[in-house]
Design an enzyme around this catalytic site. Structure first.
Site, mmCIF file in Angstrom:
data_model
loop_
_atom_site.group_PDB
_atom_site.id
_atom_site.type_symbol
_atom_site.label_atom_id
_atom_site.label_comp_id
_atom_site.label_asym_id
_atom_site.label_seq_id
_atom_site.Cartn_x
_atom_site.Cartn_y
_atom_site.Cartn_z
ATOM 1 N N LYS A 158 0.852 -1.197 0.000
ATOM 2 C CA LYS A 158 0.000 0.000 0.000
ATOM 3 C C LYS A 158 0.877 1.232 0.000
ATOM 4 O O LYS A 158 1.924 1.248 0.656
ATOM 5 C CB LYS A 158 -0.857 0.054 1.276
ATOM 6 C CG LYS A 158 -1.947 -0.989 1.395
ATOM 7 C CD LYS A 158 -2.780 -0.742 2.666
ATOM 8 C CE LYS A 158 -3.881 -1.787 2.795
ATOM 9 N NZ LYS A 158 -4.666 -1.616 4.038
ATOM 10 N N GLY A 164 -8.190 5.077 -0.251
ATOM 11 C CA GLY A 164 -9.215 4.665 -1.205
ATOM 12 C C GLY A 164 -8.779 3.561 -2.152
ATOM 13 O O GLY A 164 -9.334 3.421 -3.231
ATOM 14 N N GLY A 165 -7.787 2.779 -1.743
ATOM 15 C CA GLY A 165 -7.441 1.614 -2.541
ATOM 16 C C GLY A 165 -6.491 1.902 -3.686
ATOM 17 O O GLY A 165 -6.071 0.994 -4.395
ATOM 18 N N HIS A 208 -15.758 -4.613 5.824
ATOM 19 C CA HIS A 208 -15.424 -3.253 6.238
ATOM 20 C C HIS A 208 -16.391 -2.897 7.364
ATOM 21 O O HIS A 208 -17.578 -2.713 7.118
ATOM 22 C CB HIS A 208 -15.587 -2.304 5.037
ATOM 23 C CG HIS A 208 -15.438 -0.842 5.389
ATOM 24 N ND1 HIS A 208 -14.556 -0.001 4.760
ATOM 25 C CD2 HIS A 208 -16.079 -0.080 6.296
ATOM 26 C CE1 HIS A 208 -14.651 1.204 5.279
ATOM 27 N NE2 HIS A 208 -15.585 1.187 6.215
ATOM 28 N N HIS A 235 -14.021 0.808 -4.295
ATOM 29 C CA HIS A 235 -13.757 1.619 -3.108
ATOM 30 C C HIS A 235 -14.754 2.751 -2.912
ATOM 31 O O HIS A 235 -14.520 3.688 -2.157
ATOM 32 C CB HIS A 235 -12.316 2.129 -3.105
ATOM 33 C CG HIS A 235 -11.332 1.009 -3.273
ATOM 34 N ND1 HIS A 235 -11.164 0.032 -2.323
ATOM 35 C CD2 HIS A 235 -10.534 0.662 -4.310
ATOM 36 C CE1 HIS A 235 -10.283 -0.852 -2.754
ATOM 37 N NE2 HIS A 235 -9.890 -0.508 -3.964
ATOM 38 N N GLU A 275 -12.035 2.975 10.854
ATOM 39 C CA GLU A 275 -12.352 1.863 9.951
ATOM 40 C C GLU A 275 -11.504 0.652 10.292
ATOM 41 O O GLU A 275 -10.291 0.764 10.473
ATOM 42 C CB GLU A 275 -12.055 2.256 8.497
ATOM 43 C CG GLU A 275 -12.897 3.396 7.982
ATOM 44 C CD GLU A 275 -12.611 3.697 6.511
ATOM 45 O OE1 GLU A 275 -13.424 4.413 5.909
ATOM 46 O OE2 GLU A 275 -11.583 3.224 5.959
ATOM 47 N N ARG A 292 -13.984 13.197 10.052
ATOM 48 C CA ARG A 292 -15.107 14.022 9.599
ATOM 49 C C ARG A 292 -16.415 13.299 9.912
ATOM 50 O O ARG A 292 -16.406 12.138 10.340
ATOM 51 C CB ARG A 292 -15.020 14.225 8.083
ATOM 52 C CG ARG A 292 -15.044 12.892 7.345
ATOM 53 C CD ARG A 292 -15.263 12.986 5.859
ATOM 54 N NE ARG A 292 -15.515 11.670 5.300
ATOM 55 C CZ ARG A 292 -14.591 10.810 4.909
ATOM 56 N NH1 ARG A 292 -13.305 11.136 4.996
ATOM 57 N NH2 ARG A 292 -14.929 9.631 4.421
HETATM 58 C C1 MV4 Z 1 -6.736 -4.321 2.846
HETATM 59 C C2 MV4 Z 1 -7.442 -5.422 2.323
HETATM 60 C C3 MV4 Z 1 -6.978 -6.675 2.645
HETATM 61 N N1 MV4 Z 1 -5.887 -6.824 3.427
HETATM 62 N N2 MV4 Z 1 -5.661 -4.515 3.631
HETATM 63 C C4 MV4 Z 1 -9.050 -0.951 0.384
HETATM 64 C C5 MV4 Z 1 -9.081 0.518 0.589
HETATM 65 C C6 MV4 Z 1 -8.166 0.820 1.704
HETATM 66 N N3 MV4 Z 1 -8.737 1.778 2.575
HETATM 67 C C7 MV4 Z 1 -7.923 -0.485 2.389
HETATM 68 N N4 MV4 Z 1 -8.400 -1.515 1.529
HETATM 69 C C8 MV4 Z 1 -8.153 -2.831 1.772
HETATM 70 N N5 MV4 Z 1 -7.098 -3.067 2.579
HETATM 71 C C9 MV4 Z 1 -5.252 -5.754 3.901
HETATM 72 N N6 MV4 Z 1 -4.166 -5.928 4.662
HETATM 73 C C10 MV4 Z 1 -8.547 -5.196 1.520
HETATM 74 C C11 MV4 Z 1 -8.917 -3.900 1.235
HETATM 75 C C12 MV4 Z 1 -10.063 -3.748 0.401
HETATM 76 C C13 MV4 Z 1 -11.248 -3.176 0.881
HETATM 77 C C14 MV4 Z 1 -11.356 -2.658 2.166
HETATM 78 C C15 MV4 Z 1 -12.523 -2.074 2.600
HETATM 79 C C16 MV4 Z 1 -13.615 -2.006 1.776
HETATM 80 C C17 MV4 Z 1 -13.549 -2.483 0.493
HETATM 81 C C18 MV4 Z 1 -12.365 -3.074 0.032
HETATM 82 C C19 MV4 Z 1 -12.315 -3.575 -1.264
HETATM 83 C C20 MV4 Z 1 -11.154 -4.134 -1.709
HETATM 84 C C21 MV4 Z 1 -10.039 -4.214 -0.888
#
Ligand code: MV4
Length: 651
Positions: A158, A164-165, A208, A235, A275, A292
């Site tokens: 990341k 936001g992905g 989430h 996202h 989150e 926010r």
């Molecule tokens: C992750 C994950 C799986 N494993 N981290 C997507 C946006 C960002 N804010 C964090 N995200 C993710 N982080 C780990 N270690 C999967 C996602 C993710 C996701 C998270 C929340 C809501 C929708 C999502 C859709 C795809 C991937």
């Protein structure tokens, strides 16, 4: 004391904040761009101040103009809503420096959550669970390979500055690390101007789940339960609900306590959201904190009976939190959907245009609609395409789900494409009914959720024609009405030596359908309920209709179809036509010339495409023949009656 509040936002959230401010006796100040001069948030405010421009960078993001507007209107406080300046530490700081209350956390708390790796370090220190990973300063390949080895594949790269992905990459095995890291770094550099990465254990099929927290200026913090926002598309949240289905009271408390700890670790004040990723085994991991009020706050309001904007304003004025942790209720279940102006047939491209029809579901117990538009408003391409949020509350999740489905079916939008049908399909999906929620929901069920591109079948046109004849004022004069000797409404008139002429020709979007005869036996239209009843083979079907500015709207498979009379140009072929020539039926411009002089064409071939009144119209050959001459060129403006093409008929 806040007696005047400036809302540095637009649309539904500006309207939402103003509603509570009004209820609290606070004078409201709207700011607006040039294109939003007549927007709902402007009309609902006590004072409105123009910022100029259209694009956010030329309007709602102009810090100096907004601060000047606050001073000019006598506002003591600024509510930033969400998006725009809501998580801009510089703006929060500027408010603080100018003696204005920023309705949000201190600038330092926004800064603390701005960087992913710094936030993770802070959370680690505070004892908030993190996904196993590495978020240090060393950025060489070996560091990432070693870290991935330790946490175990698959891992997720990341961008430290990301959100936001964007800039995320899954790495399945060590052999792929070098290439994945280089590519993720390149992407992060070009997207955020910062190539730094972190690596985490990749959590499979997570949910989430986010915790609503609140902190006051006296060191107290509480959580107002959680929301499940797993149903997202690229996202972008689509459906949110509270509480999270299946979450045990113990897990709720563990996540809630962790979230409050996270907030207190950064000196948080006001409304915030922590989150988490929740895995299938019930383990949860900190993802990020949003500093926010969130779009989806109404579901929390519905299950707690609290007004979060009132809480924000009270905390901002230095008051204590209204409730202790033990006093926070959790009642029933609430679900929210986001109605977006977007083209679900075209990769969810944002849509814009005029809301020719816009009807919200009726207000009722347990129903709520937050919107910032009304019929006739323009959804402009400059801002977020969300039109409204529909929220339903019920004693149980199933009650809320069915109530929200009913609300979706009552919602009418025409003129702008929306995700209404997509939302209906999600809510009606058996997997959603069973609360099989995780972030893979939409991709997994895409085939059933994505509406097939519009195909209007024979049955649609049959209903449309009956609807037109029975419901449109004056339409039946072209036909013999029901009750006369023939049950058939004969739409053809015969002229000696000429082929039968179609009298009813309907258009729906880009499709059209001519009718020679329409059978209206067993059909009736009730204007008060705006329903069309069709009885066929002992079965009566009910169709919802709406008539607005000369067009007919028919509710068909969970969306509204606008039906017009087909293109008056079609009539040209027969009536406006001089011998061998084709005239422009109205003022317009030539979009395309499809033929050349000397070319042989079949009957019905498109010769020219005109644009008039923002619609394209095809000029077609009435009969087979040869193009003799063309009197116009592409891009040319033409007046009604201009001779456009001359045809030579075959001998
Ligand atoms: C992750 C994950 C799986 N494993 N981290 C997507 C946006 C960002 N804010 C964090 N995200 C993710 N982080 C780990 N270690 C999967 C996602 C993710 C996701 C998270 C929340 C809501 C929708 C999502 C859709 C795809 C991937």
């Amino acid at each position: 004391m806040i007696n005047t509040l400036l809302i540095a936002n637009r649309g539904e959230i500006a309207c939402r904040v103003m509603r509570t401010a009004r209820e609290m006796g606070i004078t409201t100040v709207a700011v607006h761009s040039d294109v939003d001069r007549q927007a709902q948030h402007v009309l609902q405010a006590d004072i409105a101040i123009g910022l100029g421009g259209a694009k956010p960078a030329d309007s709602y993001l102009l810090v100096d103009k907004i601060l000047a507007a606050a001073h000019a209107s006598g506002a003591q406080a600024i509510h930033p809503g969400y998006g725009f300046l809501s998580e801009n530490a510089g703006f929060a700081r500027a408010c603080e420096e100018q003696g204005l209350i920023f309705v949000g956390p201190p600038a330092s708390a926004i800064d603390a959550m701005g960087s992913k790796s710094a936030a993770k370090a802070l959370m680690e220190k505070a004892g908030v669970p993190l996904v196993p990973g590495y978020h240090g300063d060393e950025q060489d390949l070996q560091t990432f390979v070693t870290a991935a080895e330790r946490i175990g594949y698959p891992v997720l790269l990341k961008a430290t500055a990301g959100g936001g992905g964007k800039g995320m990459k899954v790495v399945e095995r060590e052999a792929d690390m070098a290439e994945a890291l280089a590519s993720a770094q390149r992407e992060a550099q070009s997207s955020f101007g910062d190539a730094r990465m972190l690596v985490e254990k990749y959590v499979l099929q997570p949910r989430h789940v986010e915790i609503q927290v609140f902190a006051d200026q006296h060191g107290k913090g509480v959580y107002l339960n959680e929301r499940d926002c797993s149903i997202q598309r690229r996202h972008q949240k689509v459906v949110e609900e509270a509480p999270a289905p299946g979450l045990s009271p113990e897990l709720r408390k563990a996540m809630g306590d962790a979230a409050v700890k996270a907030a207190q670790a950064i000196g948080y004040v006001g409304a915030g959201t922590v989150e988490f990723l929740l895995d299938a085994r019930g383990e949860f991991f900190f993802m990020e904190m949003n500093t926010r009020l969130q779009v989806e706050h109404p579901v929390t309001e519905a299950i707690t009976g609290q007004d979060l904007v009132a809480w924000q304003l009270r905390v901002a004025q230095g008051e204590k939190l209204p409730l202790t942790q033990e006093q926070v209720p959790l009642m029933g279940h609430a679900i929210e959907v986001r109605l977006y102006a977007e083209d679900t047939d075209n990769d969810f491209l944002p849509a814009s245009g005029t809301l020719q029809l816009y009807r919200e579901p009726t207000a009722d117990k347990g129903r709520r609609v937050d919107s910032g538009v009304t019929e006739g408003d323009v959804v402009s391409p400059f801002y977020d395409p969300m039109i409204a949020k529909l929220i339903a509350w019920g004693e149980t999740r199933e009650e809320a789900r069915l109530s929200l489905l009913a609300m979706l079916r009552e919602t009418v939008v025409a003129g702008v494409q929306t995700n209404l049908r997509f939302l209906t399909r999600i809510l009606a999906h058996p997997a959603f009914a069973k609360a099989e929620l995780d972030t893979g929901f939409i991709p997994r069920h895409a085939e059933q959720l994505l509406p097939a591109p519009e195909t209007l079948d024979e049955q649609f046109w049959r209903v449309a024609a009956k609807a037109w004849l029975l419901a449109m004022p004056g339409a039946s004069s072209v036909a013999s009405g029901p009750g006369e000797s023939s049950p058939w409404t004969d739409l053809t008139s015969w002229r000696a030596g000429l082929p039968a002429r179609t009298r009813l020709h309907l258009r729906c979007g880009e499709l059209d359908q001519p009718f020679a005869a329409v059978d209206v036996t067993g059909c009736s239209y009730c204007p008060t309920t705006q329903t069309l009843l069709i009885t066929e083979a002992q079965q009566t079907s009910r169709h919802r209709l709406l008539i607005s500015s000369g067009a007919l709207y028919l509710h068909w498979h969970d969306s509204w179809q606008r039906i017009d009379r087909f293109d008056p140009i079609a009539e040209v072929d027969h009536s406006h036509q001089h011998a061998g020539g084709l005239q422009a039926p109205m003022n317009g411009s030539v979009v395309r010339v499809m033929v050349e002089p000397g070319q042989q064409v079949e009957a019905g071939a498109v010769l020219l495409v005109l644009e008039a009144m923002k619609m394209e119209h095809s000029i077609r050959a009435a009969e087979a023949g040869t193009v003799k001459a063309i009197f116009c060129a592409e891009g040319e403006l033409i007046a009604e009656g201009t001779l456009l093409v001359e045809m030579e008929e075959p001998q």
